[in-house]
Enzyme design. Structure first.
Site, mmCIF file in Angstrom:
data_model
loop_
_atom_site.group_PDB
_atom_site.id
_atom_site.type_symbol
_atom_site.label_atom_id
_atom_site.label_comp_id
_atom_site.label_asym_id
_atom_site.label_seq_id
_atom_site.Cartn_x
_atom_site.Cartn_y
_atom_site.Cartn_z
ATOM 1 N N HIS A 123 0.840 -1.191 0.000
ATOM 2 C CA HIS A 123 0.000 0.000 0.000
ATOM 3 C C HIS A 123 0.877 1.243 0.000
ATOM 4 C CE1 HIS A 123 -3.265 -2.828 1.212
ATOM 5 N NE2 HIS A 123 -3.917 -2.056 0.359
ATOM 6 N N ASP A 153 0.015 6.781 -3.533
ATOM 7 C CA ASP A 153 -1.239 6.377 -4.194
ATOM 8 C C ASP A 153 -1.691 7.395 -5.221
ATOM 9 O OD1 ASP A 153 -3.304 4.638 -1.713
ATOM 10 O OD2 ASP A 153 -1.581 4.027 -2.909
HETATM 11 C C1 LIG Z 1 -9.719 2.796 1.201
HETATM 12 C C2 LIG Z 1 -8.749 1.640 1.424
HETATM 13 C C3 LIG Z 1 -7.561 1.764 0.494
HETATM 14 C C4 LIG Z 1 -6.746 2.975 0.819
HETATM 15 C C5 LIG Z 1 -5.627 3.031 -0.162
HETATM 16 C C6 LIG Z 1 -4.464 2.161 0.275
HETATM 17 C C7 LIG Z 1 -3.713 2.893 1.356
HETATM 18 C C8 LIG Z 1 -3.596 1.869 -0.899
HETATM 19 O O1 LIG Z 1 -2.399 2.050 -0.898
HETATM 20 S S1 LIG Z 1 -4.402 1.304 -2.320
HETATM 21 C C9 LIG Z 1 -3.093 0.886 -3.425
HETATM 22 C C10 LIG Z 1 -2.888 -0.599 -3.396
HETATM 23 N N1 LIG Z 1 -1.871 -1.034 -4.340
HETATM 24 C C11 LIG Z 1 -2.072 -1.045 -5.677
HETATM 25 O O2 LIG Z 1 -3.106 -0.669 -6.189
HETATM 26 C C12 LIG Z 1 -0.919 -1.570 -6.488
HETATM 27 C C13 LIG Z 1 -1.352 -2.649 -7.502
HETATM 28 N N2 LIG Z 1 -2.267 -3.582 -6.942
HETATM 29 C C14 LIG Z 1 -1.838 -4.562 -6.095
HETATM 30 O O3 LIG Z 1 -0.712 -4.658 -5.701
HETATM 31 C C15 LIG Z 1 -2.936 -5.501 -5.610
HETATM 32 O O4 LIG Z 1 -4.071 -5.334 -6.386
HETATM 33 C C16 LIG Z 1 -3.324 -5.292 -4.126
HETATM 34 C C17 LIG Z 1 -2.139 -5.621 -3.242
HETATM 35 C C18 LIG Z 1 -3.784 -3.877 -3.918
HETATM 36 C C19 LIG Z 1 -4.478 -6.236 -3.803
HETATM 37 O O5 LIG Z 1 -4.036 -7.542 -4.039
HETATM 38 P P1 LIG Z 1 -5.115 -8.651 -4.361
HETATM 39 O O6 LIG Z 1 -4.460 -9.965 -4.153
HETATM 40 O O7 LIG Z 1 -6.384 -8.344 -3.669
HETATM 41 O O8 LIG Z 1 -5.423 -8.405 -5.929
HETATM 42 P P2 LIG Z 1 -4.499 -8.680 -7.197
HETATM 43 O O9 LIG Z 1 -3.362 -9.577 -6.863
HETATM 44 O O10 LIG Z 1 -4.217 -7.390 -7.848
HETATM 45 O O11 LIG Z 1 -5.473 -9.523 -8.151
HETATM 46 C C20 LIG Z 1 -6.759 -9.055 -8.446
HETATM 47 C C21 LIG Z 1 -7.620 -10.280 -8.419
HETATM 48 O O12 LIG Z 1 -8.968 -9.868 -8.683
HETATM 49 C C22 LIG Z 1 -9.418 -10.546 -9.839
HETATM 50 N N3 LIG Z 1 -10.309 -9.655 -10.563
HETATM 51 C C23 LIG Z 1 -10.130 -8.343 -10.826
HETATM 52 N N4 LIG Z 1 -11.153 -7.865 -11.517
HETATM 53 C C24 LIG Z 1 -11.989 -8.888 -11.716
HETATM 54 C C25 LIG Z 1 -13.244 -9.032 -12.376
HETATM 55 N N5 LIG Z 1 -13.842 -8.004 -12.971
HETATM 56 N N6 LIG Z 1 -13.837 -10.253 -12.388
HETATM 57 C C26 LIG Z 1 -13.255 -11.313 -11.774
HETATM 58 N N7 LIG Z 1 -12.067 -11.241 -11.104
HETATM 59 C C27 LIG Z 1 -11.461 -10.038 -11.097
HETATM 60 C C28 LIG Z 1 -8.168 -10.851 -10.601
HETATM 61 O O13 LIG Z 1 -8.394 -11.874 -11.533
HETATM 62 C C29 LIG Z 1 -7.236 -11.283 -9.503
HETATM 63 O O14 LIG Z 1 -7.558 -12.559 -9.080
HETATM 64 P P3 LIG Z 1 -6.400 -13.547 -8.548
HETATM 65 O O15 LIG Z 1 -5.920 -12.940 -7.268
HETATM 66 O O16 LIG Z 1 -7.112 -14.854 -8.355
HETATM 67 O O17 LIG Z 1 -5.358 -13.574 -9.614
HETATM 68 C C30 LIG Z 1 -9.394 0.283 1.146
HETATM 69 C C31 LIG Z 1 -8.375 -0.815 1.524
HETATM 70 C C32 LIG Z 1 -9.190 -2.056 1.898
HETATM 71 C C33 LIG Z 1 -10.629 -1.642 1.534
HETATM 72 C C34 LIG Z 1 -11.740 -2.361 2.258
HETATM 73 C C35 LIG Z 1 -11.599 -3.895 1.995
HETATM 74 O O18 LIG Z 1 -11.385 -4.189 0.618
HETATM 75 C C36 LIG Z 1 -12.819 -4.654 2.541
HETATM 76 C C37 LIG Z 1 -14.166 -4.087 2.109
HETATM 77 C C38 LIG Z 1 -14.374 -4.530 0.642
HETATM 78 C C39 LIG Z 1 -15.761 -4.009 0.147
HETATM 79 O O19 LIG Z 1 -15.962 -4.395 -1.233
HETATM 80 C C40 LIG Z 1 -15.749 -2.447 0.250
HETATM 81 C C41 LIG Z 1 -15.564 -2.021 1.699
HETATM 82 C C42 LIG Z 1 -14.276 -2.543 2.330
HETATM 83 C C43 LIG Z 1 -14.341 -2.275 3.817
HETATM 84 C C44 LIG Z 1 -13.064 -1.826 1.667
HETATM 85 C C45 LIG Z 1 -13.129 -0.279 1.886
HETATM 86 C C46 LIG Z 1 -11.937 0.443 1.314
HETATM 87 O O20 LIG Z 1 -11.948 0.360 -0.072
HETATM 88 C C47 LIG Z 1 -10.647 -0.128 1.869
HETATM 89 C C48 LIG Z 1 -10.505 0.183 3.328
#
Ligand SMILES: C[C@H](CCC[C@H](C)C(=O)SCCNC(=O)CCNC(=O)[C@H](O)C(C)(C)COP(=O)(O)OP(=O)(O)OC[C@H]1O[C@@H](n2cnc3c(N)ncnc32)[C@H](O)[C@@H]1OP(=O)(O)O)[C@H]1CC[C@H]2[C@@H]3[C@H](O)C[C@@H]4C[C@H](O)CC[C@]4(C)[C@H]3C[C@H](O)[C@]12C
Length: 383
Positions: A123, A153
């Site tokens: 993050h 971010d």
């Molecule tokens: C508000 C909070 C966030 C604040 C910002 C925070 C401080 C950040 O820094 S965000 C920046 C994060 N980093 C990046 O974006 C860099 C690139 N991305 C990554 O490194 C990763 O995506 C990850 C580490 C962020 C997440 O890893 P993850 O393993 O989850 O995902 P990936 O490896 O990337 O793979 C994605 C998988 O998803 C599949 N996918 C994608 N799209 C589709 C689709 N359309 N259909 C099917 N499948 C799909 C894809 O195939 C991958 O699958 P595989 O893994 O099998 O390969 C927020 C932080 C947390 C949030 C809360 C939390 O999420 C819980 C609740 C969720 C709810 O929906 C909403 C409320 C929440 C409380 C939510 C609220 C806020 O958003 C947060 C607090």
């Protein structure tokens, strides 16, 4: 608007990529957010202004095939996943750029598309730490401090990625070709902080964290608490502005240590703090407004839109739901951004209309829906 006619597909992600998509939408691009399906409990994207939502399951073959077809009709794809996820879905750049050589394929990650951490989770604070910038942030004798998730971010991520996309779009007007934008938040945060590296020889950073000119070491570059528990921000760096500051505080500079006498800074800060604590924020504004002392009130998010300067420039806007947020920046004189006043989209709200726009037939859409590859989410009309 500057980006009118640009078609963007934004794969739903956390904070950085949604900001990138919102910037493009604010400046005229048609942004479709591709949301996961089945829908997650809550929509985590609070930066959905001006976007439409298509709920599409990329893990099913027909879902990935549908996205490939959408990309053939799009200008930009923004993907927010860690390295390798898109390739696993059969949606990597090699595939999509072969089918649409004009596509701008933007990959917004923490660590970039290569390197030891490319597949690691992280993050903002992790990226800021790895960039070196976090080591410079924080007060004397305290741990390094990440300013919310703004620097990696958003500044080094969402904004940098949008800039990369727009540069690639401009380049495409000459070459006719798309390309991959590899936006790493570590590198974005470091790049926008180039000043830290480039000013090493100016003597600005020779001391420990929190003891330098711009990192809360100097008494004339600091915030101070006022009698009513609010704060004033002081940025009186140059001697002529510092002189105005000293005068506004009712002091005589001839009786003070030299402005740049580092060893006197702690005592100066205590003196300034004692003086600022004697008057309210409004009283200090009456003293400092209109004079070049570089002293301004620290405004809350609720106060900013009411401040006369911000009001005169309409720096903050209200949407249909009476929610206040910053007006898009910068302000272009002839083709300004026109942020949508409407609420953010529900997940899957526009699935059908988007697929029809991109040439899917009603029969094809019905089949995708019956196979649960897509979801519709038409909000109930307000009766
Ligand atoms: C508000 C909070 C966030 C604040 C910002 C925070 C401080 C950040 O820094 S965000 C920046 C994060 N980093 C990046 O974006 C860099 C690139 N991305 C990554 O490194 C990763 O995506 C990850 C580490 C962020 C997440 O890893 P993850 O393993 O989850 O995902 P990936 O490896 O990337 O793979 C994605 C998988 O998803 C599949 N996918 C994608 N799209 C589709 C689709 N359309 N259909 C099917 N499948 C799909 C894809 O195939 C991958 O699958 P595989 O893994 O099998 O390969 C927020 C932080 C947390 C949030 C809360 C939390 O999420 C819980 C609740 C969720 C709810 O929906 C909403 C409320 C929440 C409380 C939510 C609220 C806020 O958003 C947060 C607090």
């Amino acid at each position: 608007m500057a980006l009118r006619g640009v078609r963007v597909l934004e794969l739903a992600g956390l904070a950085p990529s949604p900001l990138c998509g919102m910037i493009l939408a604010d400046f005229g691009a048609q942004v479709v957010r591709v949301d996961r399906c089945p829908r997650s409990a809550m929509n985590a994207d609070v930066q959905g202004r001006g976007k439409r939502s298509l709920a599409l399951d990329l893990k099913q073959g027909p879902g990935a095939a549908a996205l490939r077809r959408l990309c053939r009709g799009a200008d930009v794809l923004v993907e927010p996943f860690r390295h390798g996820v898109m390739e696993k879905l059969g949606l990597g750049p090699k595939v999509l750029l072969k089918e649409n050589p004009k596509l701008i394929y933007a990959r917004l990650t923490g660590f970039g598309q290569s390197g030891k951490y490319a597949k690691s989770a992280g993050h903002d604070i992790n990226y800021l730490a790895l960039s070196g910038v976090l080591s410079k942030l924080g007060r004397k004798d305290e741990n390094p401090y990440a300013p919310v998730n703004l620097l990696a971010d958003f500044a080094g991520g969402g904004v940098m990625c949008a800039m990369g996309i727009i540069m690639a779009l401009y380049e495409r007007t000459k070459s006719g070709k798309g390309q991959v934008v590899d936006a790493s938040m570590v590198e974005g945060a470091a790049y926008l902080s180039s000043f830290l590296w480039k000013s090493q020889n100016l003597g600005l950073w020779n001391r420990l964290r929190g003891e330098n000119l711009l990192d809360s070491g100097a008494p004339f570059y600091e915030t101070y608490k006022t009698l009513d528990g609010k704060f004033m921000a002081v940025g009186a760096i140059e001697p002529q502005f510092y002189e105005q500051l000293v005068k506004g505080l009712g002091l005589d500079s001839d009786k003070l240590p030299n402005q740049l006498s580092f060893s006197d800074w702690p005592e100066m800060k205590k003196m300034f703090a004692a003086i600022f604590s004697k008057k309210t924020q409004a009283e200090w504004c009456r003293i400092f407004d209109g004079i070049d002392a570089c002293v301004t009130p620290v405004l809350s998010l609720d106060e900013v839109a009411l401040h006369e300067h911000n009001k005169e420039r309409s720096s903050f806007i209200k949407n249909d739901q009476e929610e206040i947020s910053p007006r898009p920046s910068p302000l272009l004189s002839r083709t300004p951004a026109t942020p949508s006043p409407r609420r953010d989209p529900f997940i899957g709200e526009h699935t059908e209309e988007i697929l029809l726009e991109f040439g899917f037939t009603k029969e094809e859409i019905a089949k995708l829906h019956s196979e649960k590859v897509i979801e519709f989410n038409k909000p109930k009309a307000n009766l």
